[in-house]
Design a protein around this motif. Structure first.
Motif, PDB file in Angstrom:
ATOM      1  N   UNK A   1      -5.352  -6.076  30.968  1.00 37.22           N
ATOM      2  CA  UNK A   1      -5.628  -4.871  31.946  1.00 37.22           C
ATOM      3  C   UNK A   1      -4.661  -3.781  31.682  1.00 37.22           C
ATOM      4  N   UNK A   2      -4.289  -3.929  30.183  1.00 39.33           N
ATOM      5  CA  UNK A   2      -3.294  -2.880  29.703  1.00 39.33           C
ATOM      6  C   UNK A   2      -3.816  -1.437  29.662  1.00 39.33           C
ATOM      7  N   UNK A   3      -3.244  -0.560  30.445  1.00 44.28           N
ATOM      8  CA  UNK A   3      -3.418   0.770  30.447  1.00 44.28           C
ATOM      9  C   UNK A   3      -3.233   1.623  29.200  1.00 44.28           C
ATOM     10  N   UNK A   4      -2.281   0.835  28.428  1.00 45.36           N
ATOM     11  CA  UNK A   4      -1.831   1.411  27.160  1.00 45.36           C
ATOM     12  C   UNK A   4      -2.913   1.523  26.108  1.00 45.36           C
ATOM     13  N   UNK A   5      -3.878   0.455  26.282  1.00 49.58           N
ATOM     14  CA  UNK A   5      -4.987   0.089  25.269  1.00 49.58           C
ATOM     15  C   UNK A   5      -6.008   1.286  25.604  1.00 49.58           C
ATOM     16  N   UNK A   6      -6.193   1.627  26.894  1.00 53.12           N
ATOM     17  CA  UNK A   6      -7.168   2.496  27.299  1.00 53.12           C
ATOM     18  C   UNK A   6      -6.607   4.054  26.443  1.00 53.12           C
ATOM     19  N   UNK A   7      -5.403   4.323  26.673  1.00 46.68           N
ATOM     20  CA  UNK A   7      -5.088   5.477  26.131  1.00 46.68           C
ATOM     21  C   UNK A   7      -4.899   5.675  24.547  1.00 46.68           C
ATOM     22  N   UNK A   8      -4.712   4.445  23.896  1.00 41.56           N
ATOM     23  CA  UNK A   8      -4.859   4.493  22.619  1.00 41.56           C
ATOM     24  C   UNK A   8      -6.234   4.493  22.109  1.00 41.56           C
ATOM     25  N   UNK A   9      -7.152   3.695  22.769  1.00 39.71           N
ATOM     26  CA  UNK A   9      -8.836   4.059  22.309  1.00 39.71           C
ATOM     27  C   UNK A   9      -9.152   5.375  22.535  1.00 39.71           C
ATOM     28  N   UNK A  10      -8.797   6.086  23.727  1.00 37.54           N
ATOM     29  CA  UNK A  10      -9.078   7.382  24.145  1.00 37.54           C
ATOM     30  C   UNK A  10      -8.490   8.512  22.908  1.00 37.54           C
TER      31      UNK A  10
ATOM     32  N   UNK B   1       0.806  -1.255   0.004  1.00 38.62           N
ATOM     33  CA  UNK B   1       0.002   0.094  -0.008  1.00 38.62           C
ATOM     34  C   UNK B   1       0.730   1.306   0.031  1.00 38.62           C
ATOM     35  N   UNK B   2       2.242   1.101  -0.216  1.00 40.72           N
ATOM     36  CA  UNK B   2       3.015   2.075  -0.445  1.00 40.72           C
ATOM     37  C   UNK B   2       3.229   3.175   1.327  1.00 40.72           C
ATOM     38  N   UNK B   3       2.966   2.011   2.316  1.00 42.04           N
ATOM     39  CA  UNK B   3       3.138   2.624   3.483  1.00 42.04           C
ATOM     40  C   UNK B   3       4.483   2.462   4.013  1.00 42.04           C
ATOM     41  N   UNK B   4       4.818   3.260   4.851  1.00 43.50           N
ATOM     42  CA  UNK B   4       6.116   3.138   5.483  1.00 43.50           C
ATOM     43  C   UNK B   4       5.924   2.792   7.085  1.00 43.50           C
ATOM     44  N   UNK B   5       6.819   2.009   7.731  1.00 47.15           N
ATOM     45  CA  UNK B   5       6.782   1.280   9.078  1.00 47.15           C
ATOM     46  C   UNK B   5       7.694   1.766   9.936  1.00 47.15           C
ATOM     47  N   UNK B   6       7.399   2.269  11.089  1.00 49.79           N
ATOM     48  CA  UNK B   6       8.008   2.720  12.133  1.00 49.79           C
ATOM     49  C   UNK B   6       8.044   1.628  13.266  1.00 49.79           C
ATOM     50  N   UNK B   7       9.355   1.238  13.636  1.00 44.95           N
ATOM     51  CA  UNK B   7       9.321   0.243  14.711  1.00 44.95           C
ATOM     52  C   UNK B   7      10.047   0.353  15.993  1.00 44.95           C
ATOM     53  N   UNK B   8       9.350   0.337  16.902  1.00 42.24           N
ATOM     54  CA  UNK B   8       9.942   0.589  18.242  1.00 42.24           C
ATOM     55  C   UNK B   8      10.090  -0.530  19.301  1.00 42.24           C
ATOM     56  N   UNK B   9      11.087  -0.419  20.124  1.00 37.33           N
ATOM     57  CA  UNK B   9      11.011  -1.389  21.355  1.00 37.33           C
ATOM     58  C   UNK B   9      10.452  -0.938  22.372  1.00 37.33           C
ATOM     59  N   UNK B  10       9.233  -1.509  23.145  1.00 34.51           N
ATOM     60  CA  UNK B  10       8.823  -1.165  23.995  1.00 34.51           C
ATOM     61  C   UNK B  10       8.555  -2.064  25.204  1.00 34.51           C
ATOM     62  N   UNK B  11       9.744  -2.223  26.075  1.00 35.63           N
ATOM     63  CA  UNK B  11      10.058  -3.085  26.826  1.00 35.63           C
ATOM     64  C   UNK B  11       8.734  -3.218  28.359  1.00 35.63           C
ATOM     65  N   UNK B  12       8.233  -1.894  28.558  1.00 33.65           N
ATOM     66  CA  UNK B  12       7.214  -1.986  29.606  1.00 33.65           C
ATOM     67  C   UNK B  12       6.258  -0.938  29.205  1.00 33.65           C
ATOM     68  N   UNK B  13       5.245  -0.902  30.138  1.00 34.99           N
ATOM     69  CA  UNK B  13       4.109  -0.119  29.986  1.00 34.99           C
ATOM     70  C   UNK B  13       4.640   1.522  29.854  1.00 34.99           C
ATOM     71  N   UNK B  14       5.396   2.065  30.664  1.00 36.50           N
ATOM     72  CA  UNK B  14       6.097   3.328  30.853  1.00 36.50           C
ATOM     73  C   UNK B  14       6.637   3.680  29.557  1.00 36.50           C
ATOM     74  N   UNK B  15       7.542   2.807  28.969  1.00 38.02           N
ATOM     75  CA  UNK B  15       8.141   3.121  27.855  1.00 38.02           C
ATOM     76  C   UNK B  15       7.157   3.075  26.561  1.00 38.02           C
ATOM     77  N   UNK B  16       6.294   2.201  26.696  1.00 38.36           N
ATOM     78  CA  UNK B  16       5.200   2.060  25.420  1.00 38.36           C
ATOM     79  C   UNK B  16       4.532   3.395  25.480  1.00 38.36           C
ATOM     80  N   UNK B  17       4.097   3.832  26.600  1.00 37.02           N
ATOM     81  CA  UNK B  17       3.255   5.114  26.635  1.00 37.02           C
ATOM     82  C   UNK B  17       3.866   6.393  25.871  1.00 37.02           C
ATOM     83  N   UNK B  18       5.281   6.431  26.270  1.00 38.70           N
ATOM     84  CA  UNK B  18       5.711   7.274  25.592  1.00 38.70           C
ATOM     85  C   UNK B  18       6.211   7.273  24.305  1.00 38.70           C
ATOM     86  N   UNK B  19       6.544   6.002  23.733  1.00 45.43           N
ATOM     87  CA  UNK B  19       6.794   5.800  22.173  1.00 45.43           C
ATOM     88  C   UNK B  19       5.544   6.116  21.870  1.00 45.43           C
TER      89      UNK B  19
END
Length: 352
Positions: free
Chosen positions: A142-151, A104-122
Motif C-alpha cells: 500500500x505504498x503512497x509513493x506509487x499513488x504519487x507517481x501514477x498521479x 539506448x544512450x540513456x543516463x541513469x540517476x541513482x538515489x538511496x531512498x530508505x523510507x517513504x518520506x525520503x523517497x517522495x522527496x527524491x
C-alpha cells in the motif's frame, strides 16, 4: 606611444555546434542531426555516418542535452530508487538497468531512498530534473509513493518488489518457488522441524516469502513451525530473530531465512550460543549475494537472476516511455537452489 595589451583569463572557446560538425564533414546540418540521433542514425549510409562521427570526434563535439530536451520533451535520463545501497543484492540489478539504458544512450540517476518520506522527496527532485521515467526497488505494501507517481503520469516500473494493487508493472523473482526449493531440500534431507526467519511484513517480499514457506510446509505435510519476523533485511535483525528462535523450548532442526544477510545474522547467534552449522541446525539463505560461498560453512541459498531483473525492468520502462507498453504487468523470473555446506541431515538428539 606604446600600445597597451589586455591581460586576464584566457578566452573560453565557444562550444562546438552541429553546424560546425556539418561544415567539417561537408554535409547538411540535418544529416548531422540524424547521424547523431540513435533513433534515426539508421537513415544515414554507413559512409556518411563514419564521416560525421570522425568530424565530431575531431572537433570534440558534445551533444547539448538541455537543448535536445527542449526540442523533444525528453532528457534521456531515468531515475532509479534503491532502498539500501549497502545491500550487495542491488549492484547487479543496477548493472542490468545500466546496460539497458546505455544501449539506448540513456543516463541513469541513482538515489538511496530508505523510507517513504525520503523517497517522495527524491522523486519530486527527479521530476524537477525532468527524468523520462523511474525504476523503483523501494515499494512497500500500500505504498503512497506509487499513488504519487501514477498521479504524476510519469512512466515507472518496479523491480525486485511488486505492488499488491498491480498499478505499476514489475519485474520480480518467484518468492513462493524460492521458499519451496529451500523447504523441499531440507525435507529431502530428513528435516521435519523447519522454522522461518521472515522478512518485514510491510514489504511485499516479506509477505510473499512467508506465504511461500507456509505453503511449502503444507505441500509436504509438515506441521507448522515457528516463524519469527525480522525488523529488517539485515544481519543484526537476523541475529536478534535467531536469538528469539533459539530461546524457544524446542529447537528446530533447520531454518529457512528470508535473505542472506539474515542468514549471516543467524550464524552469529548460533556461534554465540555455542552451536554449529549444520551440525546442530541447518540454515538456508535467499539471494546468493557475493561472498556467501566463502563464509564458514558456505551458505546454501536460493540464487536470483539479479542482473536480469534490472535489465528486464529497464526494458519494460523504455517500452512505456516509447508508448509501446500495454496494461501494467508483472514479469516473474525463476530462482534456483544452490546447495552448499550449511545444510545436512539432522542429528538425532535426546530432548530435541
Amino acid at each position: 606611444m606604446a600600445s597597451s595589451s589586455r591581460t586576464g583569463p584566457a578566452a573560453v572557446s565557444a562550444p562546438v555546434t552541429i553546424r560546425d560538425v556539418a561544415q567539417a564533414a561537408g554535409v547538411h546540418v540535418s544529416t548531422v542531426s540524424r547521424a547523431l540521433d540513435p533513433r534515426r542514425r539508421s537513415l544515414i549510409s554507413a559512409e556518411v555516418l563514419a564521416q560525421v562521427e570522425a568530424a565530431a570526434r575531431k572537433l570534440g563535439y558534445r551533444p547539448n542535452r538541455a537543448a535536445s530536451a527542449l526540442r523533444t520533451g525528453r532528457t534521456h535520463t531515468i531515475g532509479v530508487l534503491l532502498p539500501d545501497i549497502t545491500n550487495a543484492v542491488f549492484p547487479p540489478i543496477l548493472e542490468g538497468i545500466e546496460a539497458s539504458a546505455a544501449s539506448r544512450h540513456y543516463f541513469m540517476l541513482m538515489a538511496h531512498a530508505a523510507d517513504n518520506g525520503t523517497a517522495r522527496a527524491i522523486v519530486e527532485r527527479m521530476l524537477a530534473q525532468r527524468v523520462d521515467g523511474l525504476v523503483m526497488a523501494t515499494a512497500t505494501r500500500d505504498d503512497p509513493l506509487i499513488d504519487f507517481v501514477t498521479a504524476a503520469g510519469i512512466p515507472a516500473v518496479l523491480v525486485n518488489r511488486a505492488d499488491d494493487s498491480g498499478r505499476l508493472g514489475a519485474v520480480v523473482s518467484d518468492d513462493r518457488l524460492a521458499m519451496k526449493l529451500a523447504v523441499d531440500h531440507l525435507a529431502q534431507l530428513g528435516h521435519v522441524r523447519i522454522a522461518h526467519l521472515a522478512g518485514p511484513q510491510n514489504l511485499p517480499t516479506g509477505v510473499g516469502r512467508r506465504q511461500g514457506f507456509e505453503q511449502a510446509l503444507r505441500d509436504r505435510g509438515i506441521k507448522p513451525s515457528p516463524i519469527i519476523e525480522c525488523t529488517a533485511y539485515s544481519r543484526d535483525a537476523g541475529r536478534l530473530a535467531m536469538q528469539q528462535l533459539l530461546a524457544r523450548p524446542k529447537r528446530p532442526q533447520a531454518v529457512v531465512c528470508c535473505n542472506d544477510l539474515v542468514a549471516l545474522g543467524a550464524y552469529d547467534a548460533m556461534l554465540a550460543a555455542g552451536l554449529q552449522v549444520p551440525h546442530d541446525l541447518s540454515i538456508t539463505g535467499h539471494n546468493d549475494m557475493p561472498l556467501v560461498d566463502l563464509v564458514s560453512p558456505p551458505l546454501t541459498t536460493v540464487r536470483l537472476p539479479h542482473r536480469e531483473l534490472g535489465w528486464r525492468a529497464a526494458e519494460m520502462l523504455f517500452e512505456s516511455i516509447a508508448g509501446e507498453a500495454g496494461s501494467a504487468s508483472t514479469v516473474v523470473l525463476r530462482p534456483e537452489l544452490v546447495v552448499r555446506a550449511s545444510t545436512a541431515a539432522p542429528r538425532v538428539l535426546a530432548g530435541h
